[in-house]
Design a protein around this motif. Structure first.
Motif, PDB file in Angstrom:
ATOM      1  N   GLN A  15       3.204  32.136  21.984  1.00  0.00           N
ATOM      2  CA  GLN A  15       3.846  33.332  22.503  1.00  0.00           C
ATOM      3  C   GLN A  15       3.483  34.496  21.594  1.00  0.00           C
ATOM      4  N   ARG A  16       3.392  35.673  22.174  1.00  0.00           N
ATOM      5  CA  ARG A  16       3.180  36.865  21.362  1.00  0.00           C
ATOM      6  C   ARG A  16       4.303  37.858  21.634  1.00  0.00           C
ATOM      7  N   LEU A  17       4.637  38.617  20.617  1.00  0.00           N
ATOM      8  CA  LEU A  17       5.723  39.582  20.728  1.00  0.00           C
ATOM      9  C   LEU A  17       5.230  40.879  21.359  1.00  0.00           C
ATOM     10  N   GLU A  18       5.960  41.337  22.370  1.00  0.00           N
ATOM     11  CA  GLU A  18       5.740  42.664  22.925  1.00  0.00           C
ATOM     12  C   GLU A  18       7.103  43.319  23.110  1.00  0.00           C
ATOM     13  N   ALA A  19       7.122  44.648  23.074  1.00  0.00           N
ATOM     14  CA  ALA A  19       8.384  45.376  23.168  1.00  0.00           C
ATOM     15  C   ALA A  19       8.304  46.442  24.248  1.00  0.00           C
ATOM     16  N   ALA A  20       9.428  46.695  24.882  1.00  0.00           N
ATOM     17  CA  ALA A  20       9.577  47.825  25.803  1.00  0.00           C
ATOM     18  C   ALA A  20      10.660  48.722  25.223  1.00  0.00           C
ATOM     19  N   VAL A  21      10.390  50.015  25.138  1.00  0.00           N
ATOM     20  CA  VAL A  21      11.349  50.942  24.545  1.00  0.00           C
ATOM     21  C   VAL A  21      11.587  52.132  25.467  1.00  0.00           C
ATOM     22  N   GLN A  22      12.781  52.655  25.383  1.00  0.00           N
ATOM     23  CA  GLN A  22      13.128  53.906  26.045  1.00  0.00           C
ATOM     24  C   GLN A  22      13.442  54.913  24.959  1.00  0.00           C
ATOM     25  N   LEU A  23      12.808  56.067  25.020  1.00  0.00           N
ATOM     26  CA  LEU A  23      12.975  57.078  23.980  1.00  0.00           C
ATOM     27  C   LEU A  23      14.165  57.981  24.273  1.00  0.00           C
ATOM     28  N   SER A  24      14.790  58.454  23.198  1.00  0.00           N
ATOM     29  CA  SER A  24      15.856  59.443  23.316  1.00  0.00           C
ATOM     30  C   SER A  24      15.368  60.833  22.934  1.00  0.00           C
ATOM     31  N   LEU A  25      14.194  60.886  22.264  1.00  0.00           N
ATOM     32  CA  LEU A  25      13.586  62.149  21.839  1.00  0.00           C
ATOM     33  C   LEU A  25      12.092  62.088  22.125  1.00  0.00           C
ATOM     34  N   PRO A  26      11.453  63.234  22.365  1.00  0.00           N
ATOM     35  CA  PRO A  26       9.994  63.226  22.531  1.00  0.00           C
ATOM     36  C   PRO A  26       9.325  62.688  21.259  1.00  0.00           C
ATOM     37  N   LEU A  27       8.291  61.873  21.432  1.00  0.00           N
ATOM     38  CA  LEU A  27       7.597  61.291  20.287  1.00  0.00           C
ATOM     39  C   LEU A  27       6.116  61.187  20.614  1.00  0.00           C
ATOM     40  N   GLU A  28       5.330  61.994  19.979  1.00  0.00           N
ATOM     41  CA  GLU A  28       3.889  61.997  20.227  1.00  0.00           C
ATOM     42  C   GLU A  28       3.258  60.714  19.685  1.00  0.00           C
ATOM     43  N   ASP A  29       2.342  60.143  20.478  1.00  0.00           N
ATOM     44  CA  ASP A  29       1.683  58.889  20.119  1.00  0.00           C
ATOM     45  C   ASP A  29       2.725  57.854  19.705  1.00  0.00           C
ATOM     46  N   HIS A  36       9.187  47.642   7.975  1.00  0.00           N
ATOM     47  CA  HIS A  36      10.472  46.948   7.901  1.00  0.00           C
ATOM     48  C   HIS A  36      10.422  45.470   8.281  1.00  0.00           C
ATOM     49  N   LEU A  37       9.258  45.002   8.757  1.00  0.00           N
ATOM     50  CA  LEU A  37       9.172  43.621   9.223  1.00  0.00           C
ATOM     51  C   LEU A  37       7.987  42.899   8.601  1.00  0.00           C
ATOM     52  N   ALA A  38       8.144  41.573   8.472  1.00  0.00           N
ATOM     53  CA  ALA A  38       7.017  40.760   8.030  1.00  0.00           C
ATOM     54  C   ALA A  38       5.929  40.785   9.101  1.00  0.00           C
ATOM     55  N   ALA A  39       4.693  40.532   8.693  1.00  0.00           N
ATOM     56  CA  ALA A  39       3.557  40.661   9.607  1.00  0.00           C
ATOM     57  C   ALA A  39       3.714  39.790  10.852  1.00  0.00           C
ATOM     58  N   GLY A  40       4.270  38.588  10.710  1.00  0.00           N
ATOM     59  CA  GLY A  40       4.408  37.677  11.842  1.00  0.00           C
ATOM     60  C   GLY A  40       5.435  38.114  12.864  1.00  0.00           C
ATOM     61  N   LYS A  41       6.251  39.092  12.515  1.00  0.00           N
ATOM     62  CA  LYS A  41       7.303  39.554  13.415  1.00  0.00           C
ATOM     63  C   LYS A  41       6.964  40.888  14.074  1.00  0.00           C
ATOM     64  N   LEU A  42       5.752  41.371  13.885  1.00  0.00           N
ATOM     65  CA  LEU A  42       5.362  42.655  14.454  1.00  0.00           C
ATOM     66  C   LEU A  42       5.011  42.520  15.933  1.00  0.00           C
ATOM     67  N   PRO A  43       5.496  43.424  16.786  1.00  0.00           N
ATOM     68  CA  PRO A  43       5.071  43.395  18.190  1.00  0.00           C
ATOM     69  C   PRO A  43       3.570  43.647  18.290  1.00  0.00           C
ATOM     70  N   ARG A  44       2.912  42.919  19.169  1.00  0.00           N
ATOM     71  CA  ARG A  44       1.476  43.144  19.387  1.00  0.00           C
ATOM     72  C   ARG A  44       1.247  44.412  20.207  1.00  0.00           C
ATOM     73  N   LYS A  45       2.257  44.776  21.009  1.00  0.00           N
ATOM     74  CA  LYS A  45       2.153  45.980  21.821  1.00  0.00           C
ATOM     75  C   LYS A  45       3.549  46.519  22.086  1.00  0.00           C
ATOM     76  N   ILE A  46       3.641  47.859  22.155  1.00  0.00           N
ATOM     77  CA  ILE A  46       4.912  48.507  22.474  1.00  0.00           C
ATOM     78  C   ILE A  46       4.719  49.343  23.737  1.00  0.00           C
ATOM     79  N   HIS A  47       5.506  49.040  24.765  1.00  0.00           N
ATOM     80  CA  HIS A  47       5.421  49.739  26.047  1.00  0.00           C
ATOM     81  C   HIS A  47       6.522  50.806  26.093  1.00  0.00           C
ATOM     82  N   VAL A  48       6.145  52.040  26.266  1.00  0.00           N
ATOM     83  CA  VAL A  48       7.110  53.141  26.330  1.00  0.00           C
ATOM     84  C   VAL A  48       7.457  53.402  27.793  1.00  0.00           C
ATOM     85  N   ARG A  49       8.740  53.383  28.104  1.00  0.00           N
ATOM     86  CA  ARG A  49       9.204  53.583  29.466  1.00  0.00           C
ATOM     87  C   ARG A  49      10.137  54.797  29.529  1.00  0.00           C
TER      88      ARG A  49
END
Length: 482
Positions: A417-431, A443-456
């Motif tokens: 399994q690989r980690l991926e995240a979906a986030v909803q922003l409360s403020l504008p954030l470039e890139d 803040h996280l060990a390398a093995g706990k890093l999401p491989r991809k973050i999906h901004v919704r």
């Protein structure tokens, strides 16, 4: 002999014209509420046995309240189902619970026609009143597979919860205070707030759907002494919606549960409700209150509070609890616990000598404050490493531009399994993806890093106002397969 709803006739007699229930533009007096409950009681008695299971498939929250109390007061079980379930799921649950009677909108309309011709307050029946060890309510909570689990409760467990509410929060307004519910009653937090309020003589305001502006308008127009029940996600949106308006000074208590309340959201809400006690409690549909975090108790950052009155907590093994600071399964023992499941499968829920664990993990510090670290049925195994997504979600949510974060484990040929995240922003954030990945690396060990973050733009919520994890994961999986 006490039971849920045993004081309604008293309130109807003392203040018959006083408002008991408000739902949208409709106001219901105590007299009319009691009459409606009485008609429903008579209908239930005619068509079901004592102890029977009454499936309530009602979208209107006011109708749901009427039938809920009617079931409780006649020693039947109110099985509160979500009318928005897909037909196949609804059919499967109905078959699984073996319902004696189904009440939907059509049944309510037919009964109203009959009652209009001869309205009647319920008369004493030959059946004895409910006992504290009679079942009265069954609700549903989703497991990791999304299949609803039907939990069932006795009158006594909620009566004890009402008593705990009075003990823990003695500053709560006395009748005729007002309780405002910001979500659907299929969510146990909102149902509890509504039933507890009415059972103690409070006026209850039900909002058919969660709409921040409508909730804020209701609270601004409320008399001083209003109480609000909401999830942390709903409170985030309320704070966001009120950021440019005047503070709401009518609210004296805010109860938050259903997820960890972020410190940033709590601070933002303090500006919206400057006169309110902001109270967080950790619990579950199966366990009611477990811990309480009150503003005067100097709760450490990240903790969900200390054990509620009369509740015992053990970590790891209740027979030999782990010492302070050591993480393990959270076990609970109290008089507030549920009695079992009537349908669905919950391998993470276990009993041991009167102690209950629901699969949550955490630790207790030396001062007795509980910290949550994750949940068994959400654990992800990636490259041989066990990762609790809640840990990654907490790091992402700590970024000031993130409103909601959900982390999933997607199938991966190399990692399992690989980690991926979906986030909803409360403020504008470039890139945003790059910035948030950098934040995670700090803040996280390398093995706990999401491989991809999906901004919704907006993540879906459940009817109870929490992120709809199953729907979000399904969307990520669909995108992966395209």
């Amino acid at each position: 002999m006490a039971y849920i709803g045993d004081q309604l006739d008293i309130f109807a007699g003392k203040t018959p014209d006083g408002t008991a229930l408000t739902c949208g533009a409709v106001e219901v007096s105590w007299r009319d509420l009691f009459r409606a409950i009485g008609s429903a009681e008579n209908h239930i008695r005619r068509l079901s046995p004592r102890g029977g299971r009454i499936a309530l498939l009602l979208r209107d929250p006011a109708e749901l309240i009427v039938w809920f109390f009617a079931c409780a007061r006649t020693a039947r079980v109110a099985v509160v189902m979500d009318p928005d379930w897909p037909p196949a799921q609804k059919t499967a649950v109905l078959a699984g619970i073996d319902a004696d009677l189904e009440i939907d909108a059509a049944a309510c309309a037919a009964l109203r026609e009959v009652s209009a011709a001869a309205p009647a307050i319920s008369s004493p029946a030959e059946e004895p009143p409910p006992a504290e060890d009679d079942f009265f309510y069954a609700g549903f909570t989703s497991g990791s597979s999304g299949t609803p689990k039907g939990y069932i409760r006795m009158h006594g467990s909620w009566l004890e919860s009402f008593a705990l509410t009075r003990r823990e929060f003695p500053t709560a307004p006395r009748p005729p205070g007002r309780v405002v519910l910001a979500g659907q009653l299929t969510h146990s937090l909102h149902l509890y707030g509504a039933v507890c309020g009415l059972a103690s003589g409070q006026e209850v305001v039900l909002l058919p759907r969660f709409e921040p502006r409508a909730v804020l308008a209701e609270l601004r127009n409320a008399p001083a002494g209003a109480v609000l029940y909401a999830t942390p996600t709903q409170l985030h949106y309320l704070a966001e919606g009120a950021s440019r308006g005047e503070p709401v000074e009518t609210v004296v208590q805010v109860f938050a549960s259903g997820a960890k309340w972020r410190d940033e959201d709590r601070r933002a809400l303090r500006k919206v409700f400057p006169k309110a006690d902001l109270i967080e409690f950790y619990g579950a549909s199966e366990a009611s209150f477990i811990t309480v975090a009150k503003p005067e108790e100097n709760v450490p950052a990240g903790s969900v509070g200390r054990a509620a009155a009369g509740v015992r907590i053990a970590i790891g093994d209740p027979a030999a609890p782990a010492p302070a600071g050591v993480t393990g399964s959270i076990w609970v023992k109290s008089s507030l616990l549920f009695s079992g499941y009537i349908c669905g499968h919950a391998p993470e829920t276990r009993w041991q000598d009167g102690w209950l664990t629901l699969g949550d993990h955490g630790f207790v510090d030396a001062a007795g404050f509980l910290f949550l670290t994750g949940r068994e049925n959400r654990m992800i195994i990636t490259s041989g490493l066990n990762v609790y997504p809640e840990e990654v979600e907490e790091v992402l949510s700590a970024h000031p531009a993130v409103a909601i974060a959900v982390v999933a484990g997607l199938a991966d040929k190399v990692r399992g399994q690989r980690l991926e995240a979906a986030v909803q922003l409360s403020l504008p954030l470039e890139d945003a993806e790059t910035v948030l990945l950098r934040h995670c690396r700090a803040h996280l060990a390398a093995g706990k890093l999401p491989r991809k973050i999906h901004v919704r733009h907006r993540l879906p919520l459940t009817a109870g106002g929490k992120p709809d994890i199953q729907k979000i994961i399904a969307e990520l999986q669909r995108k992966e397969s395209m």
